[in-house]
Structure formats: structure tokens, C-alpha cells
Design an enzyme around this catalytic site. Structure first.
Site, PDB file in Angstrom:
ATOM      1  N   ASN A  36       0.805  -1.236   0.000  1.00 46.53           N
ATOM      2  CA  ASN A  36       0.000   0.000   0.000  1.00 46.53           C
ATOM      3  C   ASN A  36       0.836   1.283   0.000  1.00 46.53           C
ATOM      4  O   ASN A  36       0.314   2.340  -0.333  1.00 46.53           O
ATOM      5  CB  ASN A  36      -0.981  -0.004   1.169  1.00 46.53           C
ATOM      6  CG  ASN A  36      -0.301   0.024   2.508  1.00 46.53           C
ATOM      7  OD1 ASN A  36       0.804  -0.491   2.655  1.00 46.53           O
ATOM      8  ND2 ASN A  36      -0.940   0.617   3.487  1.00 46.53           N
ATOM      9  N   LYS A  81      12.794  -7.183   0.815  1.00 46.90           N
ATOM     10  CA  LYS A  81      11.815  -7.949   0.040  1.00 46.90           C
ATOM     11  C   LYS A  81      10.524  -7.132  -0.042  1.00 46.90           C
ATOM     12  O   LYS A  81       9.739  -7.073   0.897  1.00 46.90           O
ATOM     13  CB  LYS A  81      11.497  -9.311   0.677  1.00 46.90           C
ATOM     14  CG  LYS A  81      10.723 -10.195  -0.285  1.00 46.90           C
ATOM     15  CD  LYS A  81       9.784 -11.159   0.388  1.00 46.90           C
ATOM     16  CE  LYS A  81       8.343 -10.773   0.398  1.00 46.90           C
ATOM     17  NZ  LYS A  81       7.663 -10.401  -0.840  1.00 46.90           N
ATOM     18  N   GLY A 110       2.708  -5.204   7.419  1.00 46.86           N
ATOM     19  CA  GLY A 110       1.759  -6.023   6.670  1.00 46.86           C
ATOM     20  C   GLY A 110       0.648  -6.503   7.587  1.00 46.86           C
ATOM     21  O   GLY A 110       0.321  -5.842   8.573  1.00 46.86           O
ATOM     22  N   SER A 111       0.114  -7.667   7.261  1.00 40.96           N
ATOM     23  CA  SER A 111      -1.067  -8.139   8.001  1.00 40.96           C
ATOM     24  C   SER A 111      -0.687  -8.728   9.357  1.00 40.96           C
ATOM     25  O   SER A 111       0.450  -9.146   9.582  1.00 40.96           O
ATOM     26  CB  SER A 111      -1.810  -9.186   7.177  1.00 40.96           C
ATOM     27  OG  SER A 111      -1.044 -10.378   7.138  1.00 40.96           O
ATOM     28  N   GLY A 123       2.389 -11.158  10.383  1.00 38.45           N
ATOM     29  CA  GLY A 123       3.228 -10.574  11.438  1.00 38.45           C
ATOM     30  C   GLY A 123       3.374 -11.511  12.633  1.00 38.45           C
ATOM     31  O   GLY A 123       4.482 -11.693  13.160  1.00 38.45           O
ATOM     32  N   GLU A 162       4.695  -3.734  12.080  1.00 39.78           N
ATOM     33  CA  GLU A 162       3.606  -2.768  11.959  1.00 39.78           C
ATOM     34  C   GLU A 162       2.480  -3.468  11.219  1.00 39.78           C
ATOM     35  O   GLU A 162       2.661  -3.901  10.079  1.00 39.78           O
ATOM     36  CB  GLU A 162       4.053  -1.514  11.188  1.00 39.78           C
ATOM     37  CG  GLU A 162       4.970  -0.607  11.980  1.00 39.78           C
ATOM     38  CD  GLU A 162       4.358  -0.072  13.254  1.00 39.78           C
ATOM     39  OE1 GLU A 162       3.111  -0.050  13.382  1.00 39.78           O
ATOM     40  OE2 GLU A 162       5.126   0.305  14.152  1.00 39.78           O
ATOM     41  N   CYS A 171      -3.098   1.485   6.904  1.00 34.45           N
ATOM     42  CA  CYS A 171      -3.295   0.924   8.244  1.00 34.45           C
ATOM     43  C   CYS A 171      -3.777   2.020   9.190  1.00 34.45           C
ATOM     44  O   CYS A 171      -4.329   1.724  10.249  1.00 34.45           O
ATOM     45  CB  CYS A 171      -2.024   0.276   8.758  1.00 34.45           C
ATOM     46  SG  CYS A 171      -0.631   1.376   8.760  1.00 34.45           S
ATOM     47  N   GLU A 228      -9.921  -5.822  10.355  1.00 42.02           N
ATOM     48  CA  GLU A 228      -9.475  -4.820   9.388  1.00 42.02           C
ATOM     49  C   GLU A 228      -9.924  -5.216   7.979  1.00 42.02           C
ATOM     50  O   GLU A 228      -9.684  -6.330   7.536  1.00 42.02           O
ATOM     51  CB  GLU A 228      -7.946  -4.694   9.419  1.00 42.02           C
ATOM     52  CG  GLU A 228      -7.458  -3.599   8.498  1.00 42.02           C
ATOM     53  CD  GLU A 228      -5.960  -3.377   8.582  1.00 42.02           C
ATOM     54  OE1 GLU A 228      -5.208  -4.355   8.456  1.00 42.02           O
ATOM     55  OE2 GLU A 228      -5.543  -2.221   8.764  1.00 42.02           O
ATOM     56  N   GLU A 234       8.916   2.934  14.649  1.00 41.82           N
ATOM     57  CA  GLU A 234       9.614   3.315  13.424  1.00 41.82           C
ATOM     58  C   GLU A 234       9.703   4.834  13.364  1.00 41.82           C
ATOM     59  O   GLU A 234       9.002   5.540  14.065  1.00 41.82           O
ATOM     60  CB  GLU A 234       8.827   2.843  12.199  1.00 41.82           C
ATOM     61  CG  GLU A 234       8.596   1.363  12.151  1.00 41.82           C
ATOM     62  CD  GLU A 234       8.180   0.909  10.765  1.00 41.82           C
ATOM     63  OE1 GLU A 234       6.972   0.861  10.499  1.00 41.82           O
ATOM     64  OE2 GLU A 234       9.071   0.623   9.946  1.00 41.82           O
TER      65      GLU A 234
HETATM   66  C1  UN1 Z   1       0.123   7.382   6.811  1.00 41.13           C
HETATM   67  O1  UN1 Z   1      -1.055   7.278   7.149  1.00 41.13           O
HETATM   68  O2  UN1 Z   1       0.603   8.463   6.449  1.00 41.13           O
HETATM   69  O3  UN1 Z   1       0.778   0.711   6.029  1.00 41.13           O
HETATM   70  C2  UN1 Z   1       1.077   6.272   6.836  1.00 41.13           C
HETATM   71  C3  UN1 Z   1       0.320   1.775   6.420  1.00 41.13           C
HETATM   72  C4  UN1 Z   1       1.121   2.561   7.427  1.00 41.13           C
HETATM   73  C5  UN1 Z   1       1.526   3.891   6.931  1.00 41.13           C
HETATM   74  C6  UN1 Z   1       0.488   4.921   7.039  1.00 41.13           C
HETATM   75  N1  UN1 Z   1       2.280   1.796   7.835  1.00 41.13           N
HETATM   76  O4  UN1 Z   1      -0.747   2.185   6.009  1.00 41.13           O
END
Ligand code: UN1
Length: 480
Positions: free
Chosen positions: A151, A174, A227-228, A232, A249, A283, A382, A461
């Protein structure tokens, strides 16, 4: 039609894949962006070995050279933001302005971490023993494996690669199989930046083929994954068994609270932006709109009006507000969740159908479901698409309780003109990021990013906080 072949970058060389896969534009399935290498486990192993061989010199090398290389990468990304943003929109489906914005973010991240190369600091503290001093320093972790999602095809690789390199680690990246184009373009830029061969390696391919070999490789010291939750969790287990550092994340089910005293136009705009822009594939998207009684009828009506004006279409076309869903499987999941919500008793008050575009693509009308409760799957799982639901509540206390009534905890927003409620929400929201009168999605690149509960695992992060994950602490005792 012949398409250009894009190879993996291993030890400074472009290496042909064991096979190739086409990268297809979700706005127009007839448009093939190129063929991208698919690595096998042997290539993955070669990349890790190259990174291991490069580590001793890179990790102890000159930090000015490191800073210069990262700055050069950032400068080139910014100079090419229009082209890279267009590639991003073409392969992922977010709109061209969104793509250019993301490319700009990636360039800025490299610039930020170029500066961080020179700012890494430690501490010198007195020892409890006479004649002894104590130094606390940070050193690189080793070879890090970076696994990035589809994404954010350039920003998330950038926000893992830049700190990894700045703090002296070597990298095996990757990227998501669905969107290798931006990762390849970024690798090509990195390959000309002056960074020595083997320090950065790109290994494209399917998670099912090279994911486990990467996570379990004995030469990998740490894994950073976005990722998911399902993937994760498995990565965390494998890293625990192998005693590796891990940073995850994962998903969100982010609440956007709208109180009676909110500015209605602002509340609608930030809800639409967070729930549906970037096709809801963030996310940090607001998927639960928690609305208090008095403003509810006006909010619902204004949302329906605003949603009717949204233009869903080709990501590259001028005037498109919302591009296509990124893949067929994601589109099916989005439509399934709309049906699941309705089966649970929710009312579909806007959108929710597949749309025909002028070209064959994965277009969907953003969906809004009303009359939902926190017990419903639509509010617990989600969706990762342009699907939001409304939870109607009596007042602030109930709104806060519902906002926190979720297995996730990434981002949470409140729309209110009350300092009292905003202040209380900032403290009592169980999320890693809280937004007051701002969308839950769309974050700065130089401050910590991450969540609580099922959303994140391990160190934050971004910004200076990235050093928690990408460095390891050493305590040195010096006797006189
Ligand atoms: C954002 O909302 O600016 O995978 C970043 C994602 C998040 C990043 C969102 N790690 O959507």
C-alpha cells in the site's frame, strides 16, 4: 507486447530471477508496467551472504560518506518525484497527486536520515567504582531483513531502508510481490549512490517462496515487517525461536470520534479523507466513525452528500479522488465485508458496489455502513479498503469507550471544539498516535510511528526513535 525485465540487485549486480512476474496496473488490467524478477531461496541466500560480507566495512566506515550517499538518494527521489509518483499510482492505484506526495515523503525520509548519520550519540556516565568510567554507545544490529507491504510502495521501503543504512546496517529488502516497481526504482537509485556493493540488496518475489528463508536465515539479525496481523504473528514466532530482533507494523481499526461540538464541515472532510482516500488502503485509515447523538443526523447527511461527489476512477486521470482497489483479491475482500456488515444488521447508506470504469480495473464505490456496533465483525476486523462504519453513541464517555473497544491501537482521532474533551482523549485513547481535528491517516516522516495492542510489536519506526530498532546498545567500562 514486449515488456522490460527488472532484475534483483544482489552484491551490486543485477541478477536475473528464477522466473518473472508481470506488474499490472489496477486501473487498467491491459497495462503491464513490466516484468519483475522472482527470486528463489538460493538467490535470497546469495543476497544475505553479500550483505554479511559488506557489513564489517560498512558498519565501521566513514559516517560522512554514509550521510552523503543517503542525501544523494533523497535528492534524486525528490528531483524525480513526478515520475516516481506516476509509477506508484500506476502500479498501486492511489491517485497521481497521492503518489507524488508519497514519493516526496520518501525523498524527505532519506534527507532526514542523512542528517541522523552524524547525530547518533551515546552517554558517558560516572561509574559506581572509583577510577572507572562508563560509556554507553549504539552500534548497528547487523544484516536486517525488510519486508514491505503493497500500500506504500516507496515510502515504507524508504522509512525502513534509510534508518537501517544510516545506523550502519546492511539490508536485504523484500518488497510486496504486487508492487515491485517503486522498490526496483529505489534500488536502482541506491545502486548509483556510492553505497558499496552488498550493503543494500533487493530480492523480489513471493512471500511464500522467500519469506520464510529470509526470516529464518542465520545471517539475518533483525526483521522489520509491515503487513497483516496474520503474517506478522508468524514472523514474530519465527524470530522468537531464532532469538532475532523483530519490529512489526500491522493493522488498524482506527476510530474517528465526532462530538456534537465538532465543526461539521471539518469532521466530514477529515472522515472522508481518512476513510476513503488512498482507497482506504492505509493501516491508519478511519474505519470506525463514532458519532454522538445530536450531530449524528447532520453528519450522516453531509457524509452522503460528500461521498456522492467523490470521483472514483483511473489513478492517473486528472480529477480522480479515489483510484482503484489494488488487486482482485482485495476487492473481493472489501465487497465481502460490506455483505458481512449487512448480514450483521448494518445499513448500507452509501456506495459499496463494484464500478465499471472506462478501462477494466478494480473500481469500487466507497462504502458507508450505519447502525453498527462494536461487537460486529465489520468493527473488529481490518477490511483494508474504502469501507467505513458508523457507531452512534450518546456522549463523550461512550465515544471514548467505543474508540478503545478494539483489538487494535494504531491511530485514533477526535473532532471537537472542546479543549476539555480533546485533552482527556489525548491521555485516555489506547492508540499509539492521537489526532485532534485531523485525519487519523497521513503522518509526518520525522516523528515516531506505531501503535499498541494488535497493531504493532517492537520498537517504533521513524524519526530518531528508529534507532531503538536499528541499533544495539553497548556498555563499555574503562579503568584508569
Ligand atoms: C500514513 O497514514 O501516512 O501501512 C502512513 C500503512 C502505514 C503507513 C500509514 N504503515 O498504512
Amino acid at each position: 507486447m514486449t515488456t522490460q525485465k527488472h532484475d534483483n540487485l544482489i552484491n551490486g549486480q543485477w541478477v536475473a530471477g528464477a522466473s518473472y512476474a508481470p506488474n499490472i496496473n489496477p486501473s487498467n488490467l491491459a497495462d503491464v508496467i513490466g516484468d519483475y524478477a522472482q527470486a528463489d531461496a538460493a538467490q535470497l541466500d546469495a543476497a544475505v551472504q553479500a550483505a554479511q560480507a559488506a557489513f564489517p566495512a560498512w558498519s565501521t566506515g566513514n559516517v560522512q560518506a554514509r550521510a552523503d550517499a543517503l542525501d544523494k538518494i533523497g535528492t534524486e527521489i525528490l528531483a524525480r518525484r513526478e515520475e516516481l509518483g506516476t509509477l506508484l499510482a500506476r502500479e498501486e492505484g492511489k491517485t497521481k497527486p497521492e503518489g507524488i506526495g508519497e514519493a516526496t515523503r520518501a525523498g524527505n525520509i532519506f534527507k532526514f536520515f542523512a542528517g541522523e548519520c552524524l547525530r547518533l550519540s551515546g552517554e558517558i556516565v560516572p561509574s559506581v567504582r572509583s577510577g572507572v568510567s562508563v560509556e554507553i554507545t549504539r552500534e548497528p544490529v547487523g544484516v536486517v531483513g525488510l519486508i514491505t507491504p503493497w500500500n506504500f510502495p516507496i515510502a515504507i521501503p524508504a522509512w525502513k531502508i534509510a534508518p537501517a543504512l544510516a545506523y550502519g546496517n546492511c539490508v536485504v529488502l523484500k518488497p510486496a510481490d504486487l508492487v515491485p516497481g517503486c522498490a526496483w526504482a529505489l534500488a536502482e537509485i541506491i545502486s548509483r549512490s556510492g553505497i558499496p556493493a552488498g550493503v543494500f540488496n533487493l530480492v523480489m518475489g513471493r512471500g511464500s517462496v522467500i519469506g520464510d528463508p529470509l526470516v529464518n536465515h542465520p545471517g539475518i539479525s533483525a526483521i522489520s515487517f509491515t503487513g497483516s496481523q496474520g503474517v506478522g504473528g508468524r514472523i514474530a514466532q519465527q524470530c522468537a525461536l531464532n532469538l532475532k530482533k523483530v519490529q512489526l507494523e500491522m493493522g488498524g481499526k482506527n476510530p474517528q470520534v465526532i462530538l456534537d461540538d465538532a465543526d461539521l464541515a471539518q469532521a466530514v472532510e477529515l472522515s472522508v479523507q481518512s476513510a476513503f482516500f488512498s482507497t482506504g488502503q492505509r493501516c491508519t485509515a478511519s474505519s470506525r466513525l463514532i458519532v454522538t447523538d445530536a450531530i449524528y443526523p447532520r453528519f450522516l447527511q453531509a457524509m452522503q452528500q460528500r461521498m456522492a461527489s467523490l470521483k472514483v476512477g483511473d489513478a492517473l486521470a486528472a480529477g480522480t479522488d479515489i483510484g482503484p482497489v489494488s488487486s482482485l483479491s482485495q476487492l473481493e475482500q472489501d465487497l465481502d465485508y460490506v455483505a458481512i456488515g449487512q448480514a450483521e444488521g448494518a445499513v448500507l447508506v452509501a456506495g459499496g458496489q463494484r464500478l465499471q470504469g472506462s478501462t477494466e480495473g478494480f473500481y469500487m464505490a466507497p462504502a458507508l455502513l450505519s447502525d453498527t456496533s462494536s461487537a460486529m465483525r465489520i468493527n473488529r476486523e481490518e477490511v483494508f479498503g474504502p469501507v467505513a462504519s458508523i457507531i452512534r453513541v450518546k456522549g463523550y464517555e461512550e465515544a471514548l469507550a467505543e474508540a478503545n473497544n478494539t483489538p487494535f491501537g494504531l491511530s485514533a482521532g477526535i473532532a471537537t471544539s472542546s479543549l476539555k474533551y480533546a485533552t482527556h482523549f489525548k491521555r485516555h485513547s489506547q492508540a499509539g498516535m492521537v489526532m485532534v481535528n485531523l485525519p487519523t491517516a497521513g503522518v509526518d516522516y520525522h516523528v515516531p510511528f506505531g501503535g499498541r495492542k494488535g497493531s504493532s510489536y517492537g520498537a517504533r519506526e521513524q524519526g530518531r526513535y528508529a534507532q531503538e530498532f536499528f541499533t544495539t546498545v553497548k556498555t563499555v567500562y574503562v579503568g584508569n
